[in-house]
Design an enzyme around this catalytic site. Sequence first.
Site, PDB file in Angstrom:
ATOM      1  N   ASP A 130     -14.318  12.374  -7.084  1.00 35.11           N
ATOM      2  CA  ASP A 130     -13.934  13.548  -7.862  1.00 35.11           C
ATOM      3  C   ASP A 130     -12.630  14.120  -7.329  1.00 35.11           C
ATOM      4  O   ASP A 130     -12.404  14.164  -6.124  1.00 35.11           O
ATOM      5  CB  ASP A 130     -15.037  14.614  -7.826  1.00 35.11           C
ATOM      6  N   SER A 131     -11.767  14.524  -8.261  1.00 32.41           N
ATOM      7  CA  SER A 131     -10.519  15.199  -7.955  1.00 32.41           C
ATOM      8  C   SER A 131      -9.656  14.366  -6.998  1.00 32.41           C
ATOM      9  O   SER A 131      -9.255  13.254  -7.338  1.00 32.41           O
ATOM     10  CB  SER A 131     -10.814  16.590  -7.387  1.00 32.41           C
TER      11      SER A 131
END
Length: 288
Positions: A130-131
Amino acid sequence: MLTIAEQREQFAAMFTRPLPADVGSSATTLGGRPALQLRITTPRPTGDAVLPGGPVLLYLHGGGFVVGSARVTAHVSAALLRHLNGRAISLDYRLAPEHPFPAAPDDCLAAYRELLDSGIDPHRLVVAGDSAGAALAVVTMMRARDAGLPMPAAAVLFSPAVDLTLSGASMRSKDGVDPFFAPADLEWLFGQYAAGSDRSAPELSPIFADLTGLPPLLIQAGSSELLLDDAVRLAGRAGADEVAVTLEVVPRQPHVFQLDDGSAGAAAALERAGRFLATRLGGAKEAS
């Protein structure tokens, strides 16, 4: 402004969730770095046992390359793991500013290489992040490809932060809409990580990279995030480079909305992501 240590504590307090009762965790190491290993401890509805040769999920957490940990996002790894008859390993790669680029991608490639060297079949290996962790997942696969290593079966990327130059149109159009970030926040985080390196370099901003040869990708983003155009342009770049890619933009959702385990939208997105990985693993089964 909070100190780095205070930011890490605040981030952990905001997003860490208890693991489900049927998910066991244990500390381990991978690629010379601490890691957290997860397994489902109760029998699967199919009656299948978790076998040593079962699928492996390598998860890379987010946090702008500065905050975050394997434990903070463990509930996301656990949600994906429910679709896989195996285990998940989340890596605590080195963080900036103490360890700027290329420390984190070095750690991630070392972890990926160790999994392969341990005898894991790459067709039974999947990657998610994520991210910042999603960006590191892309860079890890690029580096593995360039080193002649086999690709994983698939990868899931939640709100990938793949343009450290902040050139996406959503940096302006979603300013004031994004509930978590202003552009200046991302500028500071990415500056800590890049530490003077050229932010347009492909290993810092894989939106500008050649993605040829990467495995099937699922990219999920929220329509309300500054990094929306990172996800959209990454999908376009992957498609142009002949990579099978699925892009999902969920309306009125923020950056990495999958972290909110009380949200129906997060649960549905993780369900889709888990099934995406399961269907691309050789011999893996979807959870019923």
